[in-house]
Design an enzyme around this catalytic site. Structure first.
Site, PDB file in Angstrom:
ATOM      1  N   HIS A 718      69.905  27.376  54.482  1.00 50.63           N
ATOM      2  CA  HIS A 718      70.496  26.486  53.036  1.00 50.63           C
ATOM      3  C   HIS A 718      69.976  27.545  52.179  1.00 50.63           C
ATOM      4  CE1 HIS A 718      67.426  23.690  53.402  1.00 50.63           C
ATOM      5  NE2 HIS A 718      67.997  23.282  52.539  1.00 50.63           N
ATOM      6  N   THR A 720      69.006  25.293  48.597  1.00 53.47           N
ATOM      7  CA  THR A 720      68.190  24.003  47.599  1.00 53.47           C
ATOM      8  C   THR A 720      68.671  24.204  46.648  1.00 53.47           C
ATOM      9  OG1 THR A 720      66.754  23.293  49.378  1.00 53.47           O
ATOM     10  CG2 THR A 720      67.096  22.567  47.389  1.00 53.47           C
ATOM     11  N   HIS A 797      67.159  30.305  45.970  1.00 55.74           N
ATOM     12  CA  HIS A 797      66.549  30.917  47.189  1.00 55.74           C
ATOM     13  C   HIS A 797      66.983  30.188  48.358  1.00 55.74           C
ATOM     14  CE1 HIS A 797      63.062  28.184  47.076  1.00 55.74           C
ATOM     15  NE2 HIS A 797      63.154  28.660  48.611  1.00 55.74           N
ATOM     16  N   THR A 799      66.386  29.995  52.284  1.00 55.81           N
ATOM     17  CA  THR A 799      64.309  30.027  53.065  1.00 55.81           C
ATOM     18  C   THR A 799      65.201  30.256  54.954  1.00 55.81           C
ATOM     19  OG1 THR A 799      63.611  28.643  52.143  1.00 55.81           O
ATOM     20  CG2 THR A 799      62.604  28.537  54.268  1.00 55.81           C
TER      21      THR A 799
END
Length: 835
Positions: A718, A720, A797, A799
């Site tokens: 996802h 953040t 970004h 992860t």
């Protein structure tokens, strides 16, 4: 720059000229902003909007509607000041040199023998007040006059040590043809006239600090304005002088006796204004023909009554006869008297002549005493000669320039002076005064004390930066004076010098951050012009002698996009990056890299730093008309008044990032001044914004995507979309804001194109297309006092893994949002929403 508005294109090609066609897809403010950042000097604006022209003019950028080709030809070839309220163009055009002429707007000059000393084949032309008599030369759709004259050179010659006028004027013309036009000085007279007319109508008490001779006509019609200058030279001050003999020295090749008389009378007049704040009757005895009265009449309706056997053509009432002491009874109260009686020497021998002169001096003095002995509201200026005399110690001595320095000087007395203690002054002391001192100013009022005035509007133009003033007292005055227009010298050194040399003195230097003002506009000369109905075609250049214009108490303070606004803020950046830098994207790239954002894909459309603030800091020398501190403060207090147009409000963290980038820029350039300025602006941002950081977060906003084009081994990859530090009771407020942003969040054009190791053991995919919405969301949370975002820059970004992986590059791929949620860290999801 100058903007010339046309309804249709023209065939001609002009140097340093660019064409801009009005963009109908953008509003008037956006068009004005785009025009203001073009890099050429001349902008031909096609299919123009009148509102866009108004926006530019209010910003101090001259923008004129053109109806005819000769209007275009005239305005494109010279610079000018534009009164956009009255639709008057004041040209600063010296092309009249090609007619073998020099020009003056002072009538008395035309009555001298100056043409005997001009360049061969040249003539002198009188053009009237601010070139008013040239209006007939321009049959235009707007009022137009050429305000350019050579009076500055003529007056400089009079006060110089040069005697050869032809050589002097030749040098000045050559200087004018080879150096940048001192545009502020040329337009200053237009500005001062407009400024003081406005202030006198708006304020009951106006104070002016530090006027010089160039303002001697400006204040003729404003007797109520209180002047402060360097003070007079008093009779008692001669005690410091050693005795000397007659020197005799020629100051000017052409006759400047009328100029001297004009200065004497105006000095006396301003003394009267200082004491009584109204216009007097002006009585003059001798000094015919006084052609300079015509000059005074261009500015004010003062009344003159004169006595002289010779004609005085511009007097209201002239008595073609001698004046005797018995005639003093004819003179009324509320008046000034100028006594300039001196019999022509003709063929009289020197000793006899000297005796006559001394007798006339005593007679002149007696006329003055008689005049001042009765009645009220009187000031007298009387012609004297160097001789043994008893004079009142408080009387003012004058020695304005005249054709030859001989033995004459002048004395100003009021009623109180005439009754004051008298002191014996030897002839040799008076010769010492005459030989060594020239009165350089018609304003001889007392110096200004750097203290706040409660009920007055204070104007101090180019008067307070001198280092004989205490710097902290200047700052205190600016901070505390409720209504004022004060200028101080801007610090545009590179080594952050606290003071710099100017002519034979030193000036303190200042930055906007030196002042603690919340209701003042700090701008440039051209930014100030826009607030008084004027604009200018040539912006201030970073010459080293530039000034901040600080306006306190103005009703334009909250009109953020109308005055001292962001017009031209990127112009210097455009000039550099489109001509000198490694790429036109250099500014975007540098701002991201200096904040450790290494994803430069789309950096020119999705930059994480405020370009406005960055440019305002690193290029402040080139454009400080934009009041950065005011812009920050009004946004921080939510008091900015926006007239119209699409307006983007930056999140406070974007401003902080800009300061950090500017600091990095300053270090690379070894620019200590920008380094300090950037630090102080960042401190100011932190002071006016209550910024809190979620460096120890307990909630986060997540975005889950329908598609991830990479392999991953985390459970739910996802984005953040920011972290929060909130109490559980604030969760409903956060949810309400997320719901409000639902449409915008799902409209984001989110893409990814590569993976990288964010740090050891953290493998992530880049995300582009979210920063603009992130900062809008940040602002919404900030305004509700919800702590959102960390102190380090937000680097979007996804992860993918907590292990080392090989970096992958793919074609840019759109990511489709599945749902957006709010989750407690190490806890449960408390809210989610799908499209």
């Amino acid at each position: 720059m100058k903007v010339l508005a046309l309804r249709r294109s023209v065939a001609q090609v002009y140097a340093d000229t660019q064409i801009y066609t009005h963009d109908e897809t953008k509003d008037d403010y956006e068009n004005a902003f785009l025009i203001s950042n073009l890099t050429t000097h001349n902008i031909l604006y096609l299919n123009y909007s009148v509102k866009t022209l108004q926006i530019l003019n209010k910003s101090g950028i001259a923008a004129v509607e053109i109806q005819k080709m000769d209007e275009l030809f005239t305005l494109i070839r010279c610079n000018f000041t534009y009164d956009y309220i009255e639709d008057i163009v004041y040209l600063h055009d010296y092309s009249y040199y090609t007619n073998n002429e020099i020009r003056t707007d002072q009538h008395w000059v035309t009555k001298t023998n100056i043409e005997n000393y001009l360049l061969p084949g040249w003539k002198l032309t009188y053009v009237g007040y601010n070139g008013n008599d040239t209006r007939g030369h321009y049959n235009f759709s707007f009022k137009c006059q050429n305000a350019a004259t050579d009076d500055d050179a003529i007056i400089e010659y009079i006060y110089s040590n040069e005697l050869d006028f032809q050589n002097f004027i030749l040098k000045k013309i050559k200087e004018r043809m080879t150096t940048s036009l001192p545009i502020a000085r040329l337009s200053n007279r237009v500005f001062r006239d407009k400024l003081f007319k406005t202030l006198v109508s708006d304020y009951s008490k106006v104070v002016n600090v530090g006027p010089r001779n160039e303002s001697m006509f400006t204040f003729l019609d404003h007797p109520s304005i209180k002047q402060f200058s360097n003070g007079p030279y008093l009779v008692k001050d001669t005690i410091k002088l050693k005795q000397e003999r007659w020197l005799g020295k020629r100051l000017s090749q052409f006759d400047i006796g009328q100029y001297k008389n004009m200065l004497n009378v105006l000095t006396t007049l301003y003394q009267y204004y200082d004491m009584y704040h109204e216009k007097p009757i002006i009585y003059m005895v001798g000094s015919a023909p006084s052609y300079w009265i015509h000059d005074v009449r261009q500015y004010s309706n003062l009344k003159f009554e004169t006595w002289d056997p010779l004609d005085t053509p511009y007097s209201d009432l002239h008595h073609k006869e001698l004046f005797y002491i018995s005639d003093v009874t004819k003179l009324k109260d509320n008046s000034i008297l100028y006594v300039d009686i001196r019999t022509d020497r003709e063929s009289i021998d020197w000793k006899t002549w000297r005796k006559i002169v001394e007798e006339q001096t005593i007679n002149n003095l007696n006329i003055a005493y008689r005049y001042l002995s009765t009645g009220k509201a009187k000031v007298c200026c009387v012609k004297m000669t160097a001789m043994d005399l008893e004079l009142p110690i408080s009387a003012k001595l004058l020695h304005h320039p005249t054709t030859e320095i001989r033995s004459e000087f002048y004395l100003i007395m009021d009623i109180w002076d005439s009754k004051n203690i008298k002191r014996f002054i030897p002839k040799g002391v008076l010769y010492s005064y005459i030989n060594n001192i020239i009165t350089e100013n018609v304003f001889i009022q007392q110096p200004f004390k750097l203290k706040t005035l409660r009920n007055e509007y204070v104007v101090a133009l180019y008067a307070l930066s001198n280092d004989f003033n205490n710097r902290e007292d200047v700052i205190k005055l600016v901070n505390n004076q409720k209504n004022a227009l004060i200028t101080v010298r801007i610090n545009n050194t590179f080594k952050d010098e606290p003071k710099v040399g100017f002519k034979d003195i030193y000036d303190w230097t200042f930055l906007p951050t030196d002042f603690e003002t919340n209701e003042s506009i700090i701008t440039s000369y051209d930014g100030c012009l826009g607030m008084f109905g004027l604009s200018i075609s040539l912006a201030s250049k970073p010459t080293g002698n530039n000034h901040l214009f600080i306006l306190s108490g103005t009703n334009k303070y909250f009109k953020l996009d109308q005055f001292a606004n962001h017009m031209s803020i990127s112009r210097r950046s455009h000039q550099i990056r489109f001509s000198e830098s490694a790429t036109s994207y250099s500014g975007y790239i540098f701002r991201d890299l200096s904040n450790n954002n290494f994803n430069l894909i789309g950096t020119n459309v999705e930059n994480s730093v405020s370009g406005h603030v960055y440019n305002a800091l690193i290029y402040y020398r080139y454009n400080y008309s934009f009041d950065l501190k005011r812009w920050i403060y009004l946004h921080s207090t939510n008091k900015a008044s926006i007239e119209g147009g699409r307006y983007y409000e930056h999140a406070p963290i974007e401003l902080i990032y800009a300061c950090r980038s500017a600091r990095e820029f300053a270090r690379l350039q070894d620019d200590l001044t920008v380094l300090r300025y950037s630090n102080e602006i960042e401190n100011y941002i932190n002071k006016v914004y209550s910024i809190t950081y979620a460096d120890d977060p307990n909630y986060f906003i997540g975005i889950k995507f329908k598609n991830i084009p990479y392999e991953y081994d985390v459970k739910v990859p996802h984005l953040t979309f920011g972290v929060l530090n909130i109490s559980d009771s604030m969760v409903p407020d956060v949810i309400a804001i997320l719901k409000k942003f639902k449409s915008e969040l799902f409209r984001m054009d989110i893409t990814t194109s590569y993976t990288y190791m964010l740090s050891d053991e953290i493998y992530v995919a880049n995300v582009s297309g979210v920063l603009s919405t992130y900062f809008k969301l940040y602002n919404a949370f900030y305004k509700e006092q919800i702590t959102f975002g960390q102190s380090r820059m937000f680097i979007p970004h996804i992860t993918l893994s907590f292990s080392d992986k090989k970096v992958v590059r793919i074609d840019s791929t759109r990511l489709n949002i599945d749902f957006i949620y709010l989750r407690k860290i190490k806890g449960d999801t408390v809210f989610d929403m799908a499209e």
